[in-house]
Design an enzyme around this catalytic site. Structure first.
Site, mmCIF file in Angstrom:
data_model
loop_
_atom_site.group_PDB
_atom_site.id
_atom_site.type_symbol
_atom_site.label_atom_id
_atom_site.label_comp_id
_atom_site.label_asym_id
_atom_site.label_seq_id
_atom_site.Cartn_x
_atom_site.Cartn_y
_atom_site.Cartn_z
ATOM 1 N N ASP A 293 39.075 4.979 -0.920
ATOM 2 C CA ASP A 293 40.033 4.021 -1.464
ATOM 3 C C ASP A 293 39.345 2.664 -1.647
ATOM 4 O OD1 ASP A 293 42.477 2.971 -2.215
ATOM 5 O OD2 ASP A 293 43.552 3.783 -0.480
ATOM 6 N N ASP A 357 50.488 3.522 -6.263
ATOM 7 C CA ASP A 357 50.927 4.602 -5.378
ATOM 8 C C ASP A 357 52.231 5.231 -5.867
ATOM 9 O OD1 ASP A 357 48.829 3.601 -3.975
ATOM 10 O OD2 ASP A 357 49.877 3.445 -2.072
HETATM 11 C C1 GLA Z 1 46.449 3.116 -0.789
HETATM 12 C C2 GLA Z 1 46.339 4.412 -1.586
HETATM 13 C C3 GLA Z 1 47.282 5.454 -1.029
HETATM 14 C C4 GLA Z 1 47.017 5.680 0.452
HETATM 15 C C5 GLA Z 1 47.059 4.350 1.195
HETATM 16 C C6 GLA Z 1 46.594 4.488 2.621
HETATM 17 O O1 GLA Z 1 47.695 2.519 -0.928
HETATM 18 O O2 GLA Z 1 46.589 4.186 -2.951
HETATM 19 O O3 GLA Z 1 47.150 6.673 -1.739
HETATM 20 O O4 GLA Z 1 45.766 6.287 0.588
HETATM 21 O O5 GLA Z 1 46.223 3.381 0.589
HETATM 22 O O6 GLA Z 1 46.550 3.278 3.279
#
Ligand code: GLA
Length: 538
Positions: A293, A357
């Protein structure tokens, strides 16, 4: 027991006065104060980078600063209101996913609990669970102890990045990866026991046998680095190798998560400056899939300028281990997804996120934007996929029709199918949707072409996707709030002559020889057809 009426009246009186005091705003305002320092408690304290919030009051009202230990990024807290026991505030910018509305209340003078309501405060609008944090008043000595205990090995300065090059393909993910990811249901509460139960459920439900094989642990497993800089899991994962072995013994594959920056999105230790050690450790534990990420990398680098080199660095480290591991690049926004579409595969990625997300915001809204956030279409193909994020199917907040539309869209997009629901408890309708082999076959088609919108008529859409056997997948979508009739005319869709039609949700064949297909599609619903040239004339 005999009740003494006098005592009853007496006690009722006391109870009423107590209730009046509790709800009397001026009293409550005085008794609850945010002034001072607070520790933000995490679900898994071990490996958690201490988070401190300090509030002060001046003529402009209450404001706060949110910092970590070691102290390297400050975020301002504004829009603070305290009414009685209720608290509202907003934290920082949106750059690190924390720029959002928080709402909650005091539990006592020294403890308050806040729920993160997401960007624009829309998170949780349809009653779905959201994550929360407990804030505990910190004395000077507690703060000093935290300071002393904070990880000393975070690298929070910019490091040199590799020269850009095109990594050779790792030969993995020839069709979009299928499996399960912990984030949408568990966030950072995920633990060893739950992962084992999920692995059991993938087998028992039949999900494994239709292709869902990856068991991916998202953010929340990380602990501290040992004296050699090797990242250890936190106490919720006492034996990572044992867990991977358990997953593998079930005929499944094992996935882990890390971030390119020093700190993850839930304040766990990140891989910045430790790419080689971490990739090596993931390989040693037996990982088959690694999601990386962007979290906190944006505090040091610009995604637009350095994003490719940063993800390439981890791509190289994963390749160097010699263990085949699917590499998932998590960008976290539509714009960055379009950029990663251009270089994701070259940086070693097998999938790259094309959007924010899926889990944040109103469920249908979040699903609906993905009709338009479909990444760089030409980038999709065997070995590298646009990733519209973890599935919402089976989470609270989507109707059966919406769940089906979700699966139809992802299959048309040739998107990774990473389940986000608690598969230990699935309704029959949800498991039927997730296990429809004919629909999965559209997603997993060997040609690996991403479907496209061919017709848009108000809120109805027709998408087409060419398939390896020469047939075409055709999806009819109704994004509107009313049922709508949709006509798919073959010649408008570039198909010549009469076609043979199979409805993949109804498992029904229709008349050979038709020149169009017309049907009523319910609100937020979809129809998925497999259409092939008719063998006989009409
Ligand atoms: C980001 C990512 C998510 C998840 C969270 C975890 O928001 O986009 O998919 O992995 O981090 O903290």
């Amino acid at each position: 027991m005999e009740t003494n009426p006098r005592a009853l009246i007496w006690w009722r009186g006391i109870a009423t006065i107590a209730a009046m005091l509790a709800f009397c705003p001026s009293q409550a305002d005085e008794s609850y104060s945010l002034d001072g320092a607070w520790i933000v408690e995490s679900v898994s304290p071990q490996g958690y980078i201490p988070q401190i919030v300090e509030f002060s009051k001046d003529t402009n009202g209450i404001s706060g600063i949110w910092t970590s230990r070691p102290k390297w990024k400050d975020q301002k807290i504004g829009g603070v209101t305290v009414r009685g026991a209720s608290i509202t505030f907003r934290v920082g910018s949106t750059a690190d996913f924390r720029g959002a509305l928080w709402q909650g209340r005091f539990v006592s003078r020294d403890v308050f609990v806040m729920r993160w309501m997401g960007e624009n405060g829309v998170f949780g609008s349809d009653g779905v669970p959201i994550w929360s944090r407990t804030f505990r008043r910190a004395s000077r000595s507690t703060l000093a102890a935290l300071e002393a205990d904070a990880p000393k090995d975070l690298i929070t300065r910019k490091l040199p990045l590799p020269a850009l090059r095109e990594l050779a393909s790792n030969g993995l993910a020839l069709t979009p990866p299928m499996g399960w990811n912990s984030w949408n249901t568990f966030q950072d509460t995920i633990d060893d026991k739950t992962v084992r139960e999920i692995a059991d459920a993938l087998v028992a439900s039949g999900l494994r046998d239709v292709g869902y094989v990856y068991v991916n642990i998202d953010d929340g497993w990380q602990g501290r680095r040992d004296a050699h800089g090797i990242l250890q899991p936190n106490s919720k994962f006492p034996d990572m190798r044992g867990l991977a072995d358990y997953v593998h013994a079930k005929g499944l594959k094992f996935g882990l998560y890390t971030v390119a920056g020093p700190i993850s999105c839930v304040d766990k230790v990140g891989s910045h400056g430790y790419e080689e050690q971490d990739a090596g450790q993931f390989a040693k534990w037996g990982a088959d899939f690694v999601k990386v990420d962007w979290c906190s990398a944006g505090e040091l680098y610009s995604f637009d300028v350095d994003g490719r080199a940063i993800f390439q660095k981890m791509g190289e480290a994963l390749r160097e281990t010699g263990r085949p591991m699917v590499y998932s690049i998590c960008t976290g926004s539509r714009d960055w997804g379009l950029k990663a579409g251009v270089w994701g595969h070259k940086a070693g990625g097998n999938l790259w996120r094309t959007s924010e997300d899926s889990f944040v915001g109103n469920r249908w809204g979040s699903l609906s934007v993905r009709f338009d956030f479909d990444g760089v279409q030409s980038a999709n193909g065997p070995g590298g996929w646009n990733d519209p994020d973890i599935l919402l199917v089976g989470l609270q907040g989507l109707t059966v029709e919406e769940n089906r539309t979700h699966m139809t869209l992802w299959s048309m997009l040739a998107a990774p199918l990473l389940l986000g629901n608690d598969i230990r408890r699935m309704s029959d309708a949800v498991s039927e949707i997730l296990m429809n082999r004919e629909v999965i076959a559209i997603d997993q088609d060997a040609l690996g072409k991403q479907g496209r919108r061919a017709v848009k008529n108000g809120e109805t859409e027709i998408w087409t996707k060419p398939l390896a056997d020469g047939s075409t997948a055709i999806a009819l979508f109704n994004r509107g709030a009313m049922d709508a009739e949709i006509s798919a005319n073959w010649s408008d869709l570039g198909l010549h002559g009469p076609q043979r039609v199979r409805d993949l949700w109804r498992h029904q064949e229709y008349d050979e020889g038709a020149l169009e297909y017309r049907t009523v599609v319910p609100t937020h619903g979809s129809v998925l057809l497999r259409v092939a040239k008719a063998s006989k004339a009409p």
